[in-house]
Enzyme design. Structure first.
Site, mmCIF file in Angstrom:
data_model
loop_
_atom_site.group_PDB
_atom_site.id
_atom_site.type_symbol
_atom_site.label_atom_id
_atom_site.label_comp_id
_atom_site.label_asym_id
_atom_site.label_seq_id
_atom_site.Cartn_x
_atom_site.Cartn_y
_atom_site.Cartn_z
ATOM 1 N N HIS A 10 0.863 -1.189 0.000
ATOM 2 C CA HIS A 10 0.000 0.000 0.000
ATOM 3 C C HIS A 10 0.894 1.232 0.000
ATOM 4 O O HIS A 10 1.299 1.741 1.043
ATOM 5 C CB HIS A 10 -0.912 -0.034 1.241
ATOM 6 C CG HIS A 10 -1.899 1.088 1.308
ATOM 7 N ND1 HIS A 10 -3.041 1.028 2.066
ATOM 8 C CD2 HIS A 10 -1.923 2.312 0.719
ATOM 9 C CE1 HIS A 10 -3.726 2.154 1.949
ATOM 10 N NE2 HIS A 10 -3.056 2.959 1.138
ATOM 11 N N HIS A 12 1.417 4.820 -2.449
ATOM 12 C CA HIS A 12 1.078 5.679 -3.592
ATOM 13 C C HIS A 12 2.374 6.318 -4.082
ATOM 14 O O HIS A 12 3.014 7.072 -3.327
ATOM 15 C CB HIS A 12 0.086 6.758 -3.162
ATOM 16 C CG HIS A 12 -1.189 6.203 -2.593
ATOM 17 N ND1 HIS A 12 -2.327 6.028 -3.352
ATOM 18 C CD2 HIS A 12 -1.505 5.768 -1.342
ATOM 19 C CE1 HIS A 12 -3.282 5.523 -2.592
ATOM 20 N NE2 HIS A 12 -2.816 5.350 -1.363
ATOM 21 N N GLU A 193 -11.212 3.460 5.943
ATOM 22 C CA GLU A 193 -10.177 4.389 6.444
ATOM 23 C C GLU A 193 -10.938 5.481 7.208
ATOM 24 O O GLU A 193 -10.921 5.517 8.424
ATOM 25 C CB GLU A 193 -9.373 4.972 5.279
ATOM 26 C CG GLU A 193 -8.295 5.968 5.720
ATOM 27 C CD GLU A 193 -7.588 6.645 4.530
ATOM 28 O OE1 GLU A 193 -8.142 6.653 3.411
ATOM 29 O OE2 GLU A 193 -6.481 7.200 4.748
ATOM 30 N N ASP A 272 1.657 7.185 2.031
ATOM 31 C CA ASP A 272 2.258 8.365 1.378
ATOM 32 C C ASP A 272 3.422 8.839 2.254
ATOM 33 O O ASP A 272 3.301 9.831 2.982
ATOM 34 C CB ASP A 272 1.207 9.477 1.243
ATOM 35 C CG ASP A 272 0.003 9.008 0.442
ATOM 36 O OD1 ASP A 272 0.120 8.897 -0.791
ATOM 37 O OD2 ASP A 272 -1.040 8.728 1.064
HETATM 38 N N1 ADE Z 1 -4.586 8.699 -1.950
HETATM 39 C C1 ADE Z 1 -3.349 8.780 -1.435
HETATM 40 N N2 ADE Z 1 -3.345 8.462 -0.148
HETATM 41 C C2 ADE Z 1 -4.627 8.139 0.186
HETATM 42 C C3 ADE Z 1 -5.276 7.708 1.362
HETATM 43 N N3 ADE Z 1 -4.623 7.531 2.510
HETATM 44 N N4 ADE Z 1 -6.603 7.494 1.317
HETATM 45 C C4 ADE Z 1 -7.284 7.671 0.187
HETATM 46 N N5 ADE Z 1 -6.727 8.065 -0.948
HETATM 47 C C5 ADE Z 1 -5.403 8.296 -0.964
HETATM 48 ZN ZN ZN Z 2 -3.668 4.791 0.456
#
Ligand code: ADE
Ligand code: ZN
Length: 334
Positions: A10, A12, A193, A272
């Site tokens: 996970h 990005h 989330e 991220d």
């Molecule tokens: N895009 C990048 N990080 C994200 C996250 N934590 N939740 C949803 N979309 C995302």
């Molecule tokens: Zn994410």
């Protein structure tokens, strides 16, 4: 703390753009930004929630223009990931965020795929690419994007779903995911989330996903916990992200130890990392410091990451053996 060999599931790619890189790209591509310098930009990394992060995240992405930019971003992540103990990475990319700025999809995918292609030789990391659809855009836009991605022939392994969760349930994307699965792609989705447990149910039952990204709010629904445990559905949990986006009030309140105790198939990831205070090693160090997570828990998390990946059995066995060897070496020296 030395981290065990781990798969990152996970991540990005656009979330690995460090402040210095964003400013350098802005200058290189003559993209105007409202920040004076690195300190001015970094001072804005104090997020109230997911949306406040996404606003900055998408604005900064506008600095990526050429295949070389995408290749550089990807290679920088792989280099940092190797140092963090990552041996396999299944990474997310948001094509819509770039095509919306007028960057051709081929430019985006060519750059990312060129860097991923050199990852085994340059960094000792195997990789897979998952294109994520923006759930706050229309289903028609996602379908068009899937068609465009498939037309490029880029070697993607799966489809995902991300961006602003609340108000954009998985049910909106049933046709898109059905088509992707019919094309032989793996399917994953962010759910639970900020959104409710019902979104996790939808992702499983309507989209047919094989993993849930985040999924921490599943703990609010006992029936869902039973389902996830019984089916051993992998949850790609991101502790520092949850902390920085105020999904949890503090690290000590994070449900990960409870998730492990309940027998859920959890993995640790960085989401991220340039925005949330650290790469996979920092996330694993944060988890190791939590009450209720011991050495055996850390070993389980590493093994889960391999078993939850989309690797073939041969490579899985090789990586699981590396984890066991690393654990044995640590125990021998203790
Ligand atoms: N895009 C990048 N990080 C994200 C996250 N934590 N939740 C949803 N979309 C995302
Ligand atoms: Zn994410």
């Amino acid at each position: 703390m030395t981290t065990l060999p781990t798969a990152e599931l996970h991540l990005h790619l656009e979330g690995t753009l460090e402040p210095e890189t964003i400013l350098r790209l802005a200058e290189r591509n003559a993209v105007p930004l409202p920040y004076h310098d690195v300190d001015d930009l970094a001072a804005r990394y104090d997020f109230a929630d997911l949306q406040s992060f996404l606003d900055l995240y998408y604005a900064n992405m506008a600095t990526l223009r050429t295949a070389q930019d995408f290749a550089d971003m990807t290679d920088a992540y792989l280099s940092r990931a190797a140092a963090a103990g990552v041996v396999h990475a299944e990474v997310f990319l948001d094509p819509q965020a770039h095509t919306a700025h007028g960057v051709p999809i081929e430019e985006v995918l060519d750059g990312v795929c060129a860097a991923l292609g050199t990852a085994p030789a340059r960094h000792g990391i195997s990789t897979g690419l998952i294109v994520t659809m923006l759930r706050d855009h229309s289903a028609a836009d996602a379908m068009r994007t899937l068609t465009d991605v498939l037309r490029t022939g880029a070697p993607i392994i799966g489809i995902g779903l991300d961006s602003a969760e609340v108000g954009n349930p998985p049910s909106k994307f049933v046709e898109v995911f059905a088509r992707a699965r019919a094309e032989g792609l793996h399917a994953v989705a962010h759910a639970g989330e900020e959104g409710p447990p019902s979104y996790v149910w939808e992702a499983l039952d309507l989209l047919g996903v094989e993993r849930i990204d985040h999924g921490v709010r599943s703990m609010e629904d006992e029936r869902l916990v039973a389902r996830l445990t019984e089916d051993q559905v992998p949850l790609t949990v991101c502790p520092l992200s949850n902390l920085r986006l105020k999904v949890v009030p503090d690290l000590a309140s994070h449900p990960l130890p409870e998730m492990l105790r309940r027998g859920l198939m959890v993995t640790v990831n960085s989401d991220d990392p340039a925005y949330f205070g650290g790469y996979l090693d920092a996330n694993l160090a944060a988890v190791a410091s939590l009450h209720g997570v011991d050495g055996d828990g850390m070993r389980r998390l590493a093994r889960n990451s391999i078993n939850a990946s989309f690797l073939d059995d041969v490579r899985k066995r090789e990586l699981l053996a590396r984890i066991d060897a690393a654990v044995a070496a640590t125990n021998a020296s203790a």
